[in-house]
Design a protein around this motif. Structure first.
Motif, PDB file in Angstrom:
ATOM      1  N   MET A 165       0.839  -1.201   0.000  1.00 29.32           N
ATOM      2  CA  MET A 165       0.000   0.000   0.000  1.00 29.32           C
ATOM      3  C   MET A 165       0.875   1.253   0.000  1.00 29.32           C
ATOM      4  N   HIS A 166       1.959   1.223   0.753  1.00 31.58           N
ATOM      5  CA  HIS A 166       2.869   2.361   0.809  1.00 31.58           C
ATOM      6  C   HIS A 166       3.657   2.483  -0.493  1.00 31.58           C
ATOM      7  N   SER A 167       3.993   1.368  -1.105  1.00 35.43           N
ATOM      8  CA  SER A 167       4.776   1.366  -2.336  1.00 35.43           C
ATOM      9  C   SER A 167       4.024   2.007  -3.494  1.00 35.43           C
ATOM     10  N   VAL A 168       2.714   1.884  -3.482  1.00 39.23           N
ATOM     11  CA  VAL A 168       1.917   2.518  -4.533  1.00 39.23           C
ATOM     12  C   VAL A 168       2.138   4.023  -4.501  1.00 39.23           C
ATOM     13  N   ASP A 169       2.262   4.582  -3.312  1.00 36.38           N
ATOM     14  CA  ASP A 169       2.453   6.024  -3.174  1.00 36.38           C
ATOM     15  C   ASP A 169       3.835   6.489  -3.617  1.00 36.38           C
ATOM     16  N   PHE A 209      14.950  -0.369  -3.994  1.00 34.04           N
ATOM     17  CA  PHE A 209      14.372   0.193  -2.776  1.00 34.04           C
ATOM     18  C   PHE A 209      13.046  -0.477  -2.459  1.00 34.04           C
ATOM     19  N   MET A 210      12.250  -0.734  -3.474  1.00 33.53           N
ATOM     20  CA  MET A 210      10.944  -1.351  -3.265  1.00 33.53           C
ATOM     21  C   MET A 210      11.090  -2.757  -2.672  1.00 33.53           C
ATOM     22  N   HIS A 217      12.181  -2.448   0.885  1.00 34.82           N
ATOM     23  CA  HIS A 217      11.035  -1.981   1.666  1.00 34.82           C
ATOM     24  C   HIS A 217      10.091  -3.143   1.987  1.00 34.82           C
ATOM     25  N   LEU A 218       9.816  -3.994   1.016  1.00 30.74           N
ATOM     26  CA  LEU A 218       8.950  -5.154   1.232  1.00 30.74           C
ATOM     27  C   LEU A 218       9.550  -6.111   2.262  1.00 30.74           C
ATOM     28  N   ILE A 219      10.828  -6.395   2.118  1.00 29.25           N
ATOM     29  CA  ILE A 219      11.503  -7.313   3.041  1.00 29.25           C
ATOM     30  C   ILE A 219      11.546  -6.733   4.447  1.00 29.25           C
TER      31      ILE A 219
END
Length: 75
Positions: free
Chosen positions: A28-32, A41-42, A45-47
């Motif tokens: 949800m945060h990655s969509v932003d 980075f994505m 961020h997920l990990i």
């Protein structure tokens, strides 16, 4: 009420559920931020969110989920 330490199976279930919630939050945060950060980075961020929320769920147990439910306003 028993305050026994959870066994490995329960810890695994807690970590998995917390981690899946962390992935949901991260996605949800990655969509932003998808247009301003790199793919590396994505993935990081997920990990990080998976590990962070999974660890919180193991350490705090039901306290984590109860407070999360209150934070989200679902009383």
């Amino acid at each position: 009420m028993s305050h026994d330490q959870p066994d490995y199976t329960e810890k695994g279930i807690r970590f998995g559920c917390g981690g899946l919630f962390g992935l949901f939050v991260a996605l949800m945060h990655s969509v932003d931020i998808a247009f301003i950060k790199s793919d590396g980075f994505m993935i990081l961020h997920l990990i990080a969110c998976f590990i962070f929320f999974g660890t919180l769920a193991v350490k705090l147990g039901n306290y984590f989920w109860d407070n999360l439910r209150q934070f989200l306003g679902d009383d």
